[in-house]
Design an enzyme around this catalytic site. Structure first.
Site, PDB file in Angstrom:
ATOM      1  N   TYR A 109     -12.110  20.506  56.938  1.00 54.90           N
ATOM      2  CA  TYR A 109     -12.536  21.021  58.245  1.00 54.90           C
ATOM      3  C   TYR A 109     -13.335  22.319  58.189  1.00 54.90           C
ATOM      4  O   TYR A 109     -13.748  22.821  59.222  1.00 54.90           O
ATOM      5  CB  TYR A 109     -11.322  21.215  59.167  1.00 54.90           C
ATOM      6  CG  TYR A 109     -10.199  22.053  58.601  1.00 54.90           C
ATOM      7  CD1 TYR A 109     -10.261  23.447  58.631  1.00 54.90           C
ATOM      8  CD2 TYR A 109      -9.074  21.460  58.035  1.00 54.90           C
ATOM      9  CE1 TYR A 109      -9.233  24.218  58.118  1.00 54.90           C
ATOM     10  CE2 TYR A 109      -8.036  22.219  57.520  1.00 54.90           C
ATOM     11  CZ  TYR A 109      -8.116  23.598  57.560  1.00 54.90           C
ATOM     12  OH  TYR A 109      -7.102  24.360  57.050  1.00 54.90           O
ATOM     13  N   ARG A 123      -7.942  33.491  56.684  1.00 56.94           N
ATOM     14  CA  ARG A 123      -7.037  32.653  55.905  1.00 56.94           C
ATOM     15  C   ARG A 123      -7.841  32.002  54.781  1.00 56.94           C
ATOM     16  O   ARG A 123      -8.396  30.918  54.929  1.00 56.94           O
ATOM     17  CB  ARG A 123      -6.401  31.590  56.812  1.00 56.94           C
ATOM     18  CG  ARG A 123      -5.114  30.989  56.238  1.00 56.94           C
ATOM     19  CD  ARG A 123      -4.754  29.708  56.967  1.00 56.94           C
ATOM     20  NE  ARG A 123      -5.623  28.616  56.532  1.00 56.94           N
ATOM     21  CZ  ARG A 123      -6.070  27.647  57.314  1.00 56.94           C
ATOM     22  NH1 ARG A 123      -5.773  27.633  58.589  1.00 56.94           N
ATOM     23  NH2 ARG A 123      -6.843  26.697  56.820  1.00 56.94           N
ATOM     24  N   HIS A 162      -3.752  26.143  55.052  1.00 54.96           N
ATOM     25  CA  HIS A 162      -2.791  26.448  56.116  1.00 54.96           C
ATOM     26  C   HIS A 162      -1.370  26.440  55.577  1.00 54.96           C
ATOM     27  O   HIS A 162      -0.562  27.311  55.893  1.00 54.96           O
ATOM     28  CB  HIS A 162      -2.949  25.415  57.242  1.00 54.96           C
ATOM     29  CG  HIS A 162      -1.941  25.535  58.333  1.00 54.96           C
ATOM     30  ND1 HIS A 162      -1.881  26.612  59.182  1.00 54.96           N
ATOM     31  CD2 HIS A 162      -0.933  24.695  58.712  1.00 54.96           C
ATOM     32  CE1 HIS A 162      -0.890  26.439  60.041  1.00 54.96           C
ATOM     33  NE2 HIS A 162      -0.298  25.296  59.777  1.00 54.96           N
TER      34      HIS A 162
END
Length: 373
Positions: free
Chosen positions: A277, A264, A268
């Site tokens: 993160y 990815r 998100h």
């Protein structure tokens, strides 16, 4: 039939046909139909272009929160291209816009879906595409149930069964519905294919923090079904292994679990900040070195099957399609509050009928306080 790809630890042991530079590792498995190759590439690029334009629409306030899939389109499109659409079934995740587009869902329906408009859920009754699933992994038991029904119908009608294809993210494999769906599917040998889009992250949780298993595909062994790991950024490889799984399902040999290794590279959702993160260097490496569209385009260009002029023409065509479909979405009539409860069950439950009546009454009261016209 695995060809190791050791350029990244996550890809070790995955099946691939084209390497990250577009060179064929297994030339005998490249489709010989050049028209089909170009069509496959176009379907993948069309999905990616839509994804890029959708983010712009979201930033303009013309879409709600949007789950991006750019960089993962080879997994989504490649698997769907192995189906017999619209006869076979498809159950996408909430990130499955690329799947739905490849299946045949019109762009204006996708736009309405991400505007939370009921028109996006009113799908063609002759199609076997299910709406986008937001609850994690609950589409897997549904897919198994559909596949069991198709198995029984096929037996009673003396024909091959339609298959059911479901997607789930790596995070979804930690849900109970993953176990329920796959265990039931294997026990009853239903014609289903389950594709894990292992993109490395369940929102902000890396795969390494979700499981001690070496691979997610290994879980299939516990359920007694064949499993395969594939380079999810290789469109040809994904289409190949999914086609094998479809053939297996049609001949009554039961379900298959496919773990597609992808990444990815984008947030998100359009509201996420992945810098909080993860290290952006990892995403940059996948974006720059393992882009699925560039991989296949490099191969096609090397064989004289695709040119810069064809690329530009295709982009213009897709942009024109999107503008036309956006006009259809913008022209869709507004929805009434009670319509939110439609298309939930084929026959509304008594409770739902009561809720709809209450919403109608509240709406009428808001328009005409005290019953005055």
């Amino acid at each position: 039939m695995t060809t190791p790809n050791l350029t990244d630890p996550r890809l070790e042991g995955t099946f691939c046909i084209l390497n990250e530079n577009g060179a064929p590792r297994q030339p005998d498995l490249v489709p010989t139909d050049t028209a089909r190759l170009r069509a496959m590439y176009r379907a993948m690029r069309r999905a990616r272009i839509f994804d890029e334009r959708a983010l712009v629409l979201q930033r303009q306030g013309r879409l709600g929160v949007y789950p991006l899939f750019g960089g993962m389109e080879a997994t989504q499109v490649g698997a769907v291209l192995a189906l017999n659409t619209p006869h076979d079934w498809l159950a996408p995740t909430y990130r499955g816009t690329g799947c739905a587009l490849a299946y045949g869902l019109p762009m204006h329906k996708v736009i309405l879906s991400w505007r939370a408009h009921q028109g996006g859920s009113r799908l063609d009754p002759d199609s076997h595409l299910l709406p986008f699933y937001t609850p994690i992994a609950n589409q897997l038991p549904h897919t198994t149930g559909i596949a069991l029904a198709e198995k029984r119908l096929a037996a009673s009608e003396g024909r091959e069964p339609k298959v059911a294809l479901a997607f789930v993210g790596d995070g979804g494999t930690s849900e109970g519905d993953f176990h329920v769906g796959l265990n039931f599917a294997a026990v009853f040998k239903v014609p289903a294919i389950f594709v894990i889009e292992n993109n490395g992250w369940a929102i902000s949780t890396p795969t390494s923090s979700q499981t001690a298993a070496t691979t997610l595909a290994s879980r299939g062994e516990g359920y007694g079904m064949p499993s395969v790991r594939v380079d999810g950024n290789d469109l040809l490889a994904v289409a190949h292994v999914t086609a094998e799984a479809v053939a297996r399902a049609r001949r009554g040999a039961g379900p298959t679990l496919i773990e597609a290794i992808t990444y990815r590279v984008l947030p998100h959702t359009s509201s996420d900040d992945p810098a909080r993160y993860r290290d952006s260097a990892e995403a940059d490496e996948w974006r720059e070195k393992r882009d699925p569209g560039m991989r296949l385009r490099t191969y096609l260009s090397g064989r004289g099957l695709w040119s810069d002029a064809q690329e530009e023409e295709m982009v213009v065509e897709v942009d024109a399609e999107l503008r036309s479909e956006l006009e259809l979405a913008d022209a869709a009539p507004g929805i009434q509050p009670w319509e939110l409860l439609e298309h939930v069950f084929e026959t509304p439950t008594p409770e739902m009928k009561e809720q709809q009546a209450e919403l109608r009454a509240l709406h009428s009261e808001a328009l005409h306080p005290g019953g005055r016209a």
